[in-house]
Design an enzyme around this catalytic site. Sequence first.
Site, PDB file in Angstrom:
ATOM      1  N   HIS A  90       0.817  -1.220   0.000  1.00 39.78           N
ATOM      2  CA  HIS A  90       0.000   0.000   0.000  1.00 39.78           C
ATOM      3  C   HIS A  90       0.853   1.273   0.000  1.00 39.78           C
ATOM      4  O   HIS A  90       0.342   2.361  -0.257  1.00 39.78           O
ATOM      5  CB  HIS A  90      -0.972   0.001   1.196  1.00 39.78           C
ATOM      6  CG  HIS A  90      -0.339   0.234   2.530  1.00 39.78           C
ATOM      7  ND1 HIS A  90      -0.003  -0.783   3.388  1.00 39.78           N
ATOM      8  CD2 HIS A  90       0.003   1.386   3.161  1.00 39.78           C
ATOM      9  CE1 HIS A  90       0.519  -0.273   4.497  1.00 39.78           C
ATOM     10  NE2 HIS A  90       0.534   1.047   4.388  1.00 39.78           N
ATOM     11  N   ASP A 122       0.262  -7.853   1.853  1.00 44.75           N
ATOM     12  CA  ASP A 122       0.616  -6.434   1.722  1.00 44.75           C
ATOM     13  C   ASP A 122       2.129  -6.243   1.620  1.00 44.75           C
ATOM     14  O   ASP A 122       2.754  -5.604   2.469  1.00 44.75           O
ATOM     15  CB  ASP A 122       0.055  -5.671   2.929  1.00 44.75           C
ATOM     16  CG  ASP A 122       0.162  -4.161   2.765  1.00 44.75           C
ATOM     17  OD1 ASP A 122       0.400  -3.693   1.627  1.00 44.75           O
ATOM     18  OD2 ASP A 122       0.014  -3.447   3.772  1.00 44.75           O
ATOM     19  N   SER A 192       4.919   2.161   7.790  1.00 43.26           N
ATOM     20  CA  SER A 192       4.524   1.056   6.910  1.00 43.26           C
ATOM     21  C   SER A 192       5.679   0.643   6.004  1.00 43.26           C
ATOM     22  O   SER A 192       6.303   1.478   5.348  1.00 43.26           O
ATOM     23  CB  SER A 192       3.336   1.482   6.039  1.00 43.26           C
ATOM     24  OG  SER A 192       2.190   1.669   6.822  1.00 43.26           O
TER      25      SER A 192
END
Length: 203
Positions: A90, A122, A192
Site C-alpha cells: 500500500h 501487503d 509502513s
Amino acid sequence: MANRKLSRFGGLTLCVLFNLLSLIAVEEFLSSNASKSWYSNRAVAQTTEEQIARNVYKKATQAVVTVKDGKGHGSGFVVSQDWLIITNAHVVEGGPSVVTVEFPDGRKIPADVMGFAKGGLDLAALKIHRQNNLQTLTLASDNSAQVGDRVFALGSPLYPEFKDTFTQGNITRINPSDRDIQHDAAIFGGNSGGPLLNTKGQV
C-alpha cells in the site's frame, strides 16, 4: 555475697547486650549487601537490555530506507546485495513505477517497483541499481516469533525527516490462523514497510 551476685548479673547483662549488638550489626550488614546486590543486578539487567537495543539499531539502521512516491512516504528495508528492497504494497500501490528511496546517510536513489505479493499479502518489491556494499537484513525463520518476545520497529513515522525512528515493545499476540503478529511497539503512519526486528536484528 550480694556484691558477687550483682557482679555476675552485671556480667551476664553485658554479655546479652554485646550479643544483641552483634546480631543487629550482622543483620544490617546482610541487609545492606542484599540491597546493593539487588541494585547491582538491576543495573546489569538494564545495561544488558540497553546493549541489545543498541546492537539491533546499529545492525539495522543502514538497511532501512524511506520510500517516497511523490504523494506520500513509507519505509522499507534492503534484503539482498542485488539491490532488492521490501516494503508494504500500500506504500507504492497506485503510484508511479519508479519511486525514490532515501538512505539514512541522505542518499536519494530511484527504485523500480518490481511487483506485488500474491493473495492480498501487503508486500511489494523494489529494486535500485549500481549501489555497492549495501547493509542487508535477514529474515527470521518461520514460526520463530513467540508471544512475549521483545521486538523493535524502525522506520520513518509521520514525516520523512523522522527517518531512523527506533521503538521497542513486545509481541502481545500471534493469530493462530495466519501468524499475524500483534505487538505494542509504537508505530505511526510512515512506518509502513519498515521492519519489525527480533533481538538478533532479524526481520
